[in-house]
Design a protein around this motif. Sequence first.
Motif, mmCIF file in Angstrom:
data_model
loop_
_atom_site.group_PDB
_atom_site.id
_atom_site.type_symbol
_atom_site.label_atom_id
_atom_site.label_comp_id
_atom_site.label_asym_id
_atom_site.label_seq_id
_atom_site.Cartn_x
_atom_site.Cartn_y
_atom_site.Cartn_z
ATOM 1 N N SER A 162 49.149 10.799 55.018
ATOM 2 C CA SER A 162 50.364 10.973 54.219
ATOM 3 C C SER A 162 50.164 12.050 53.161
ATOM 4 O O SER A 162 51.047 12.879 52.918
ATOM 5 C CB SER A 162 50.746 9.648 53.558
ATOM 6 O OG SER A 162 51.034 8.662 54.530
ATOM 7 N N ARG B 280 63.821 7.443 55.104
ATOM 8 C CA ARG B 280 63.333 8.505 54.232
ATOM 9 C C ARG B 280 64.326 9.662 54.167
ATOM 10 O O ARG B 280 64.570 10.233 53.098
ATOM 11 C CB ARG B 280 61.972 9.017 54.716
ATOM 12 C CG ARG B 280 61.382 10.114 53.841
ATOM 13 C CD ARG B 280 60.015 10.533 54.326
ATOM 14 N NE ARG B 280 59.041 9.480 54.146
ATOM 15 C CZ ARG B 280 58.413 9.229 52.996
ATOM 16 N NH1 ARG B 280 58.691 9.936 51.922
ATOM 17 N NH2 ARG B 280 57.508 8.268 52.917
ATOM 18 N N LYS C 2 53.596 11.474 46.875
ATOM 19 C CA LYS C 2 54.954 10.959 46.658
ATOM 20 C C LYS C 2 55.776 11.924 45.815
ATOM 21 O O LYS C 2 56.959 12.159 46.085
ATOM 22 C CB LYS C 2 54.884 9.591 45.987
ATOM 23 C CG LYS C 2 54.423 8.467 46.889
ATOM 24 C CD LYS C 2 54.411 7.146 46.140
ATOM 25 C CE LYS C 2 53.902 6.015 47.022
ATOM 26 N NZ LYS C 2 53.839 4.724 46.277
ATOM 27 N N ARG D 112 56.847 14.865 47.940
ATOM 28 C CA ARG D 112 57.914 14.533 48.879
ATOM 29 C C ARG D 112 59.256 14.371 48.164
ATOM 30 O O ARG D 112 60.305 14.659 48.744
ATOM 31 C CB ARG D 112 57.556 13.254 49.645
ATOM 32 C CG ARG D 112 56.409 13.441 50.632
ATOM 33 C CD ARG D 112 56.238 12.225 51.516
ATOM 34 N NE ARG D 112 55.069 12.324 52.375
ATOM 35 C CZ ARG D 112 55.019 12.979 53.531
ATOM 36 N NH1 ARG D 112 56.093 13.607 53.964
ATOM 37 N NH2 ARG D 112 53.910 13.009 54.250
ATOM 38 N N ARG D 113 59.225 13.912 46.910
ATOM 39 C CA ARG D 113 60.476 13.783 46.153
ATOM 40 C C ARG D 113 61.128 15.141 45.922
ATOM 41 O O ARG D 113 62.346 15.251 45.877
ATOM 42 C CB ARG D 113 60.207 13.093 44.811
ATOM 43 C CG ARG D 113 60.015 11.597 44.894
ATOM 44 C CD ARG D 113 60.038 10.967 43.514
ATOM 45 N NE ARG D 113 59.864 9.525 43.590
ATOM 46 C CZ ARG D 113 58.711 8.903 43.401
ATOM 47 N NH1 ARG D 113 57.621 9.606 43.123
ATOM 48 N NH2 ARG D 113 58.639 7.584 43.481
ATOM 49 N N GLN E 145 49.986 9.213 44.810
ATOM 50 C CA GLN E 145 51.086 9.464 43.877
ATOM 51 C C GLN E 145 51.471 10.941 43.860
ATOM 52 O O GLN E 145 52.649 11.283 43.763
ATOM 53 C CB GLN E 145 50.712 9.021 42.468
ATOM 54 C CG GLN E 145 51.852 9.133 41.462
ATOM 55 C CD GLN E 145 53.060 8.322 41.863
ATOM 56 O OE1 GLN E 145 52.967 7.114 42.085
ATOM 57 N NE2 GLN E 145 54.218 8.968 41.971
#
Length: 233
Positions: free
Chosen positions: A194, A127, A64, A67-68, A61
């Motif tokens: 990741s 993406r 993520k 990356r946002r 999380q």
Amino acid sequence: MQTPSISYKRHRFPPSIIAHAVWLYVRFNLSLREVEEMLLERGVDVSYETVRRWTAKFGPQIAKNLRRCQRRPGDIWHLDEVVVKISGKTFWLWRAVDQRGVVPDEILQFRRDKRAAKRLLRKLMKRAGSVPKRIITDKLRSYGAAKRELLSDLDHWSHKGLNNRAENSHLPFRKRERVMQGHRSPGGLQRFVSIHSAVRNYFSVPARRRAALTIRYHRMEALCAWKVAASIA
């Protein structure tokens, strides 16, 4: 962009300690036991297995969220793949790097063929939300076949000597792999790479920012981004 908050409820340790333990493990080439020892020196008595569970639970999380907040990838993508052994079986880790050295995405696959190359390109375009201006690859013909089916007009440079940027992006993963002494499962490896790439995208200093003071500011910005992504800011 507002990032989803992370809940640390029902955990004995404060969120700042949990996030710091995860950061140590994914940011540096440290083993779980070395992170345990570093935390103990700070007065935090926690087992290495707890650090592993924290990374597995909160790491995806946080990645993520990072990356946002990351800028959109550049329009030139360097694509490459590297072989990985998991329990005696061969897998291929496919990775993309843009012209700034940022890793937009990577995917672990069983094959090294056209189907795998198409899956990588589709995931990258989804993406990025756009089509690249150019892709640069080695001589693997799977890239050309995938490009012809998905983006026939896309500019494609295929030459071994032009793809050093993508090949060099494998080096941090290989160093990390030696410390980890192998991988337990394909899913575990996919989750870790990741997280690892998302963190490296923020903390790796670009070539244009090499002055000492600039490097310090860059690291401070990266630490702030980490705290916001981990919901401890």
